[in-house]
Scaffold this motif. Structure first.
Motif, PDB file in Angstrom:
ATOM      1  N   GLU A 156     -18.281 -30.413  34.672  1.00 43.50           N
ATOM      2  CA  GLU A 156     -17.295 -31.096  35.505  1.00 43.50           C
ATOM      3  C   GLU A 156     -15.962 -30.376  35.366  1.00 43.50           C
ATOM      4  O   GLU A 156     -15.516 -30.070  34.255  1.00 43.50           O
ATOM      5  CB  GLU A 156     -17.143 -32.559  35.108  1.00 43.50           C
ATOM      6  CG  GLU A 156     -16.148 -33.265  36.003  1.00 43.50           C
ATOM      7  CD  GLU A 156     -16.330 -34.764  36.083  1.00 43.50           C
ATOM      8  OE1 GLU A 156     -15.540 -35.393  36.801  1.00 43.50           O
ATOM      9  OE2 GLU A 156     -17.244 -35.300  35.453  1.00 43.50           O
ATOM     10  N   PHE A 157     -15.331 -30.101  36.504  1.00 47.16           N
ATOM     11  CA  PHE A 157     -14.070 -29.365  36.557  1.00 47.16           C
ATOM     12  C   PHE A 157     -12.910 -30.314  36.808  1.00 47.16           C
ATOM     13  O   PHE A 157     -13.019 -31.246  37.599  1.00 47.16           O
ATOM     14  CB  PHE A 157     -14.128 -28.326  37.687  1.00 47.16           C
ATOM     15  CG  PHE A 157     -12.835 -27.595  37.925  1.00 47.16           C
ATOM     16  CD1 PHE A 157     -12.460 -26.540  37.111  1.00 47.16           C
ATOM     17  CD2 PHE A 157     -11.980 -27.965  38.961  1.00 47.16           C
ATOM     18  CE1 PHE A 157     -11.274 -25.850  37.318  1.00 47.16           C
ATOM     19  CE2 PHE A 157     -10.794 -27.286  39.180  1.00 47.16           C
ATOM     20  CZ  PHE A 157     -10.431 -26.232  38.359  1.00 47.16           C
ATOM     21  N   GLY A 158     -11.790 -30.054  36.134  1.00 47.73           N
ATOM     22  CA  GLY A 158     -10.549 -30.778  36.376  1.00 47.73           C
ATOM     23  C   GLY A 158      -9.382 -29.834  36.187  1.00 47.73           C
ATOM     24  O   GLY A 158      -9.455 -28.889  35.392  1.00 47.73           O
ATOM     25  N   VAL A 159      -8.286 -30.067  36.909  1.00 48.98           N
ATOM     26  CA  VAL A 159      -7.128 -29.177  36.851  1.00 48.98           C
ATOM     27  C   VAL A 159      -5.843 -29.979  36.983  1.00 48.98           C
ATOM     28  O   VAL A 159      -5.810 -31.000  37.682  1.00 48.98           O
ATOM     29  CB  VAL A 159      -7.221 -28.081  37.945  1.00 48.98           C
ATOM     30  CG1 VAL A 159      -7.194 -28.681  39.331  1.00 48.98           C
ATOM     31  CG2 VAL A 159      -6.139 -27.039  37.788  1.00 48.98           C
ATOM     32  N   CYS A 160      -4.793 -29.534  36.297  1.00 47.37           N
ATOM     33  CA  CYS A 160      -3.461 -30.134  36.376  1.00 47.37           C
ATOM     34  C   CYS A 160      -2.430 -29.012  36.423  1.00 47.37           C
ATOM     35  O   CYS A 160      -2.470 -28.105  35.588  1.00 47.37           O
ATOM     36  CB  CYS A 160      -3.155 -30.981  35.140  1.00 47.37           C
ATOM     37  SG  CYS A 160      -4.221 -32.390  34.888  1.00 47.37           S
ATOM     38  N   VAL A 161      -1.504 -29.081  37.388  1.00 46.32           N
ATOM     39  CA  VAL A 161      -0.444 -28.077  37.523  1.00 46.32           C
ATOM     40  C   VAL A 161       0.894 -28.805  37.592  1.00 46.32           C
ATOM     41  O   VAL A 161       1.053 -29.736  38.395  1.00 46.32           O
ATOM     42  CB  VAL A 161      -0.629 -27.215  38.790  1.00 46.32           C
ATOM     43  CG1 VAL A 161       0.481 -26.173  38.908  1.00 46.32           C
ATOM     44  CG2 VAL A 161      -1.999 -26.534  38.788  1.00 46.32           C
ATOM     45  N   GLN A 162       1.837 -28.373  36.773  1.00 40.56           N
ATOM     46  CA  GLN A 162       3.179 -28.950  36.797  1.00 40.56           C
ATOM     47  C   GLN A 162       3.782 -28.759  38.191  1.00 40.56           C
ATOM     48  O   GLN A 162       3.681 -27.684  38.786  1.00 40.56           O
ATOM     49  CB  GLN A 162       4.046 -28.269  35.740  1.00 40.56           C
ATOM     50  CG  GLN A 162       5.413 -28.868  35.584  1.00 40.56           C
ATOM     51  CD  GLN A 162       6.211 -28.186  34.483  1.00 40.56           C
ATOM     52  OE1 GLN A 162       5.660 -27.760  33.480  1.00 40.56           O
ATOM     53  NE2 GLN A 162       7.520 -28.083  34.684  1.00 40.56           N
ATOM     54  N   LYS A 163       4.413 -29.800  38.717  1.00 43.08           N
ATOM     55  CA  LYS A 163       4.888 -29.807  40.105  1.00 43.08           C
ATOM     56  C   LYS A 163       5.832 -28.645  40.413  1.00 43.08           C
ATOM     57  O   LYS A 163       5.796 -28.084  41.505  1.00 43.08           O
ATOM     58  CB  LYS A 163       5.573 -31.134  40.412  1.00 43.08           C
ATOM     59  CG  LYS A 163       5.743 -31.401  41.879  1.00 43.08           C
ATOM     60  CD  LYS A 163       6.189 -32.830  42.126  1.00 43.08           C
ATOM     61  CE  LYS A 163       6.088 -33.175  43.590  1.00 43.08           C
ATOM     62  NZ  LYS A 163       6.385 -34.582  43.840  1.00 43.08           N
ATOM     63  N   ASN A 218      -6.202 -20.049  41.138  1.00 43.93           N
ATOM     64  CA  ASN A 218      -6.682 -19.039  40.195  1.00 43.93           C
ATOM     65  C   ASN A 218      -7.371 -19.655  38.978  1.00 43.93           C
ATOM     66  O   ASN A 218      -8.321 -19.067  38.453  1.00 43.93           O
ATOM     67  CB  ASN A 218      -5.546 -18.096  39.806  1.00 43.93           C
ATOM     68  CG  ASN A 218      -5.229 -17.135  40.930  1.00 43.93           C
ATOM     69  OD1 ASN A 218      -6.118 -16.614  41.583  1.00 43.93           O
ATOM     70  ND2 ASN A 218      -3.942 -16.901  41.179  1.00 43.93           N
ATOM     71  N   LEU A 219      -6.940 -20.832  38.549  1.00 46.41           N
ATOM     72  CA  LEU A 219      -7.671 -21.535  37.491  1.00 46.41           C
ATOM     73  C   LEU A 219      -9.075 -21.887  37.985  1.00 46.41           C
ATOM     74  O   LEU A 219     -10.057 -21.737  37.250  1.00 46.41           O
ATOM     75  CB  LEU A 219      -6.918 -22.792  37.056  1.00 46.41           C
ATOM     76  CG  LEU A 219      -5.692 -22.563  36.183  1.00 46.41           C
ATOM     77  CD1 LEU A 219      -4.831 -23.825  36.120  1.00 46.41           C
ATOM     78  CD2 LEU A 219      -6.082 -22.112  34.776  1.00 46.41           C
ATOM     79  N   LEU A 220      -9.173 -22.329  39.232  1.00 44.00           N
ATOM     80  CA  LEU A 220     -10.477 -22.641  39.818  1.00 44.00           C
ATOM     81  C   LEU A 220     -11.346 -21.394  39.908  1.00 44.00           C
ATOM     82  O   LEU A 220     -12.515 -21.406  39.507  1.00 44.00           O
ATOM     83  CB  LEU A 220     -10.299 -23.269  41.211  1.00 44.00           C
ATOM     84  CG  LEU A 220     -11.584 -23.549  41.983  1.00 44.00           C
ATOM     85  CD1 LEU A 220     -12.453 -24.571  41.269  1.00 44.00           C
ATOM     86  CD2 LEU A 220     -11.251 -24.008  43.407  1.00 44.00           C
ATOM     87  N   LYS A 221     -10.779 -20.296  40.436  1.00 47.64           N
ATOM     88  CA  LYS A 221     -11.551 -19.051  40.572  1.00 47.64           C
ATOM     89  C   LYS A 221     -12.061 -18.549  39.224  1.00 47.64           C
ATOM     90  O   LYS A 221     -13.216 -18.109  39.113  1.00 47.64           O
ATOM     91  CB  LYS A 221     -10.691 -17.966  41.223  1.00 47.64           C
ATOM     92  CG  LYS A 221     -10.473 -18.126  42.697  1.00 47.64           C
ATOM     93  CD  LYS A 221      -9.585 -16.973  43.177  1.00 47.64           C
ATOM     94  CE  LYS A 221      -9.343 -16.976  44.643  1.00 47.64           C
ATOM     95  NZ  LYS A 221      -8.468 -15.853  45.052  1.00 47.64           N
ATOM     96  N   GLU A 222     -11.208 -18.582  38.210  1.00 44.39           N
ATOM     97  CA  GLU A 222     -11.629 -18.137  36.873  1.00 44.39           C
ATOM     98  C   GLU A 222     -12.737 -19.031  36.333  1.00 44.39           C
ATOM     99  O   GLU A 222     -13.674 -18.556  35.696  1.00 44.39           O
ATOM    100  CB  GLU A 222     -10.440 -18.106  35.912  1.00 44.39           C
ATOM    101  CG  GLU A 222      -9.426 -17.023  36.218  1.00 44.39           C
ATOM    102  CD  GLU A 222      -9.998 -15.618  36.129  1.00 44.39           C
ATOM    103  OE1 GLU A 222     -10.783 -15.331  35.209  1.00 44.39           O
ATOM    104  OE2 GLU A 222      -9.676 -14.795  37.008  1.00 44.39           O
ATOM    105  N   SER A 223     -12.626 -20.322  36.587  1.00 38.05           N
ATOM    106  CA  SER A 223     -13.651 -21.265  36.125  1.00 38.05           C
ATOM    107  C   SER A 223     -14.980 -21.039  36.840  1.00 38.05           C
ATOM    108  O   SER A 223     -16.046 -21.069  36.212  1.00 38.05           O
ATOM    109  CB  SER A 223     -13.171 -22.706  36.329  1.00 38.05           C
ATOM    110  OG  SER A 223     -12.023 -22.955  35.557  1.00 38.05           O
TER     111      SER A 223
END
Length: 181
Positions: free
Chosen positions: A99-106, A116-121
């Protein structure tokens, strides 16, 4: 599990994506709390399900040792500004997926960090025998849904009236999955 770090230059911003390290724990604890207060796209409100520095140290250590988990961070000027996780399953019948999850500071939205976090994952998953990645996304988060579709995720279901947001209204959660052949 760990990956080799990657450097990115987007719109005059340079950032690194790398595996999380125990030394990132304090920054991650503070960042997660901050991000939870910046958007309603995540499951938590600010302060809910708080993870302390020690909690992040344990999580990073466990993810580093587990070949079915991946904990990545995005770093700008030695400061963690985003993170993602792929979490695998211990049950044999689910051992093929994460399961994938991501958080990026606004302040760092719009620089391709989440992409890019998604692509690397995805790259990590595809090269490590993971057949399926899953995720959940709020129905109103159209940018994220479009991003996931662009990278091979399909809508697999809807959890109706799954979340209640600050406006007092109920919202659906979209279940998405990506199968690697």
């Amino acid at each position: 599990m760990k990956i080799n770090k990657q450097e990115f230059d987007v719109q005059e911003m340079r950032y690194t994506i790398r595996s999380a390290m125990v030394q990132d724990a304090m920054n991650l604890s503070e960042l997660r709390l901050r991000i939870d207060g910046e958007t309603e796209n995540l499951d938590r409100e600010k302060g809910e399900a708080f993870i302390s520095t020690a909690g992040f140290e344990q999580l990073i250590q466990a993810d580093t040792e587990n070949d079915k988990n991946l904990f990545l961070v995005a770093v700008v000027h030695d400061k963690v500004v985003a993170f993602s996780r792929c979490e695998g399953h211990v049950l044999r019948r689910f051992a093929h997926k994460v399961e994938f999850g991501v958080c990026v500071q606004k302040d760092y939205w719009g620089y391709g960090i989440g992409t890019n976090l998604l692509k690397e994952s995805i790259s990590w998953a595809d090269s490590n025998g993971i057949r399926k990645m899953t995720l959940q996304v709020l129905e109103t988060n159209n940018k994220a849904i479009a991003l996931y579709k662009k990278h091979g995720f399909e809508i697999e279901g809807v959890l109706k009236n799954d979340k209640i947001l600050s406006d007092g209204q109920y919202y659906n959660t979209i279940l998405m999955g990506r199968i690697h052949n």
